[in-house]
Design an enzyme around this catalytic site. Structure first.
Site, PDB file in Angstrom:
ATOM      1  N   LYS A 118     -31.827  22.713 -45.913  1.00 55.65           N
ATOM      2  CA  LYS A 118     -31.332  23.894 -45.217  1.00 55.65           C
ATOM      3  C   LYS A 118     -32.650  24.750 -44.490  1.00 55.65           C
ATOM      4  O   LYS A 118     -33.139  25.241 -45.006  1.00 55.65           O
ATOM      5  CB  LYS A 118     -30.675  24.709 -46.130  1.00 55.65           C
ATOM      6  CG  LYS A 118     -30.336  26.291 -45.558  1.00 55.65           C
ATOM      7  CD  LYS A 118     -29.452  26.202 -44.343  1.00 55.65           C
ATOM      8  CE  LYS A 118     -29.258  27.754 -43.994  1.00 55.65           C
ATOM      9  NZ  LYS A 118     -30.326  28.373 -43.415  1.00 55.65           N
ATOM     10  N   GLU A 168     -42.659  28.855 -53.024  1.00 57.34           N
ATOM     11  CA  GLU A 168     -43.929  29.081 -52.696  1.00 57.34           C
ATOM     12  C   GLU A 168     -43.515  30.218 -51.861  1.00 57.34           C
ATOM     13  O   GLU A 168     -42.767  30.444 -50.682  1.00 57.34           O
ATOM     14  CB  GLU A 168     -44.351  27.883 -51.712  1.00 57.34           C
ATOM     15  CG  GLU A 168     -45.723  27.976 -51.235  1.00 57.34           C
ATOM     16  CD  GLU A 168     -45.711  28.794 -49.928  1.00 57.34           C
ATOM     17  OE1 GLU A 168     -46.363  29.939 -49.846  1.00 57.34           O
ATOM     18  OE2 GLU A 168     -45.488  28.041 -48.751  1.00 57.34           O
ATOM     19  N   CYS A 208     -48.331  31.919 -44.639  1.00 60.53           N
ATOM     20  CA  CYS A 208     -48.292  32.740 -45.921  1.00 60.53           C
ATOM     21  C   CYS A 208     -49.782  32.757 -46.444  1.00 60.53           C
ATOM     22  O   CYS A 208     -50.114  33.746 -47.178  1.00 60.53           O
ATOM     23  CB  CYS A 208     -47.267  32.164 -46.882  1.00 60.53           C
ATOM     24  SG  CYS A 208     -47.613  30.156 -47.061  1.00 60.53           S
ATOM     25  N   GLU A 210     -47.141  42.101 -47.081  1.00 65.74           N
ATOM     26  CA  GLU A 210     -47.487  40.743 -46.046  1.00 65.74           C
ATOM     27  C   GLU A 210     -46.527  41.214 -44.698  1.00 65.74           C
ATOM     28  O   GLU A 210     -45.460  41.516 -44.485  1.00 65.74           O
ATOM     29  CB  GLU A 210     -46.484  39.532 -46.589  1.00 65.74           C
ATOM     30  CG  GLU A 210     -46.749  38.444 -45.748  1.00 65.74           C
ATOM     31  CD  GLU A 210     -46.354  37.087 -46.266  1.00 65.74           C
ATOM     32  OE1 GLU A 210     -46.828  35.841 -46.292  1.00 65.74           O
ATOM     33  OE2 GLU A 210     -44.872  37.159 -46.664  1.00 65.74           O
TER      34      GLU A 210
END
Length: 492
Positions: free
Chosen positions: A186, A262, A296, A395
């Site tokens: 997905k 992750e 990331c 972030e």
């Protein structure tokens, strides 16, 4: 569908049980982030399509020879690698158009590297010790011969983001398939074509059996939750934000489904007082601006010696200004657009927050002039903040670098580790052993010392703390997709 990205035929299909199909939900658009223009359409799967995909993966695992036939799996993975290589030129243009990825990155982590990595996982499956003999023993006085087997976990739900779609899609598919699992992929709705093309090549140019791989593109994020919560799924591999990772983990927990994640990062780039300041700060600027900061593991906190803070600000600001922004189709572009208007608004929200927190911009801080179309943010250096400010802790996922002063090695380590994240990091110093000693103290899953590159198929990738659970890549990533079975029998 393959061809020049501006002339791609649409809509792209789903791959369900070996069939390329339009699915049952109509279509949704995919957009070029450099222009804001619609590139074309992708199949918009429904819950019923996802249910069919899971059923197909379950059936293929339970009834086919795929889980047990290592040579066949190895051959199929190599077929897929060669198919992707044959279409590399078309895939490169598609990736630049849909992801906004700078062209130079497609020769590395955005395309060529993950395609080549499929061969590494095929080789690993071919040479892996699937069974280990523990020998004869007499536990509780009973003579026994013991073996430990490694077997595929079963049906894998792979939920992937938009920033490095080929890398992350293949970093899940490669080891999962090599280990003998079946997969439902997905992908993020921002980059459906990158996944759909993978489905087309699997169906048309490999011998991978029906149901072993299913690709379900959709604009509906709830399909990810459906996949994570389905009891027919044995493991969920998710890459994305920490907030969504929590939701995936909570959903999967209802069935005690194995999960590896992750997630996000706010990684520190430490410059020691014996480092070449100009070289280190220029390197940090390049890293933070690459792909508009949409990675990331990108280092987005620059920690420099306090006594050289002002000089470091000047060097870094000049480097970021020189990098600027550019058309991702151009060879020299480092910083392209962010993926969407939604992501641009998120980044701009953090820039406004930085000012409210007492920060200022040594360069950047807004949209670049002359880029009215598309989703652009200038490479930005934020000064005047402390490590407890939200802009320095959360972030952002844009080309925004926060520079902070440190008071020596111990303080640099303290600041770097004072974060909810622990995904990556970097240390630059003149004395290599001193730099290595600092790197060893960082609570992160990967660290670069003086420009070393950790990204490779054989290197495990993942994070500490809220940056995730488990690893991708390397032998450790491959073994995430395996179960361990102990067998004891009476000696004959």
């Amino acid at each position: 569908m393959l061809g020049n990205a501006s002339a791609v035929r649409g809509p792209s299909p789903l791959l369900l049980d070996g069939r390329l199909t339009a699915g049952s939900g109509g279509t949704f658009p995919t957009v070029d982030p450099a222009t804001g223009e619609t590139l074309g359409e992708a199949a918009d799967a429904t819950a019923a399509d996802m249910d069919e995909a899971i059923a197909a993966a379950r059936r293929a695992f339970d009834t086919s020879s795929w889980p047990a036939d290592v040579p066949f799996r190895v051959r199929c993975l190599r077929q897929l690698r060669e198919a992707l290589r044959r279409h590399a030129d078309e895939l490169r243009e598609l990736t630049i158009a849909e992801v906004g990825a700078p062209r130079f990155l497609t020769f590395g982590g955005q395309l060529d590297a993950p395609v080549n990595d499929l061969g590494w996982f095929a080789d690993l499956a071919e040479s892996y010790a699937w069974e280990h003999d523990l020998g004869r023993a007499e536990p509780m006085g009973v003579p026994s011969v013991r073996r430990v087997r490694r077997e595929p976990v079963g049906v894998v739900g792979a939920i992937t983001p938009w920033n490095f779609p080929h890398q992350i899609n293949l970093a899940k598919l490669g080891p999962a398939l090599a280990a003998g699992n079946t997969v439902v992929l997905k992908p993020a709705p921002d980059t459906p074509w990158c996944a759909a093309v993978l489905g087309e090549l699997i169906a048309e140019e490999t011998d991978i059996p029906p149901g072993v791989v299913n690709v379900v593109t959709s604009s509906d994020h709830r399909l990810g939750a459906q996949l994570a919560g389905d009891p027919r799924v044995d493991a969920v591999s998710f890459t994305g934000s920490t907030a969504t990772g929590r939701e995936v983990m909570a959903t999967a927990a209802r069935n005690l489904t194995k999960v590896f994640l992750e997630l996000g990062g706010k990684s520190a780039f430490i410059v020691l007082d014996d480092a070449d300041l100009r070289s280190a700060c220029s390197y940090a600027a390049f890293a933070a601006a690459t792909h508009a900061g949409q990675g990331c593991a990108i280092t987005t906190r620059l920690l420099v010696p306090r006594e050289r803070y002002d000089e470091a600000v000047q060097i870094t600001a000049r480097a970021l200004t020189k990098i600027g922004v550019g058309d991702p189709r151009d060879d020299g572009t480092v910083c392209g657009p962010v993926i969407s208007a939604r992501q641009r608004a998120r980044v701009e929200g953090y820039l406004e927050l930085a000012v409210r927190e007492g920060g200022s911009f040594a360069c950047g801080g807004g949209r670049p002039a002359g880029r009215e179309n598309g989703f652009w943010i200038e490479p930005t250096l934020v000064t005047g903040l402390t490590n407890d400010c939200r802009t320095a802790r959360e972030e952002i996922f844009g080309p925004v670098l926060v520079i902070l002063p440190h008071d020596g090695d111990d303080d640099a380590v303290r600041l770097a580790n004072d974060s909810p994240y622990g995904l990556s990091g970097a240390v630059h110093g003149g004395d290599a052993e001193r730099a290595r000693a600092v790197a060893r103290r960082l609570r992160t899953g990967t660290v670069s010392v003086n420009g070393g590159v950790w990204y490779a198929a054989d290197v495990p990738f993942g994070g500490y703390k809220q940056s995730g659970i488990g690893r991708e890549m390397g032998v450790a990533g491959f073994e995430e997709y395996l179960e361990t079975k102990a067998i004891a029998e009476s000696p004959s």
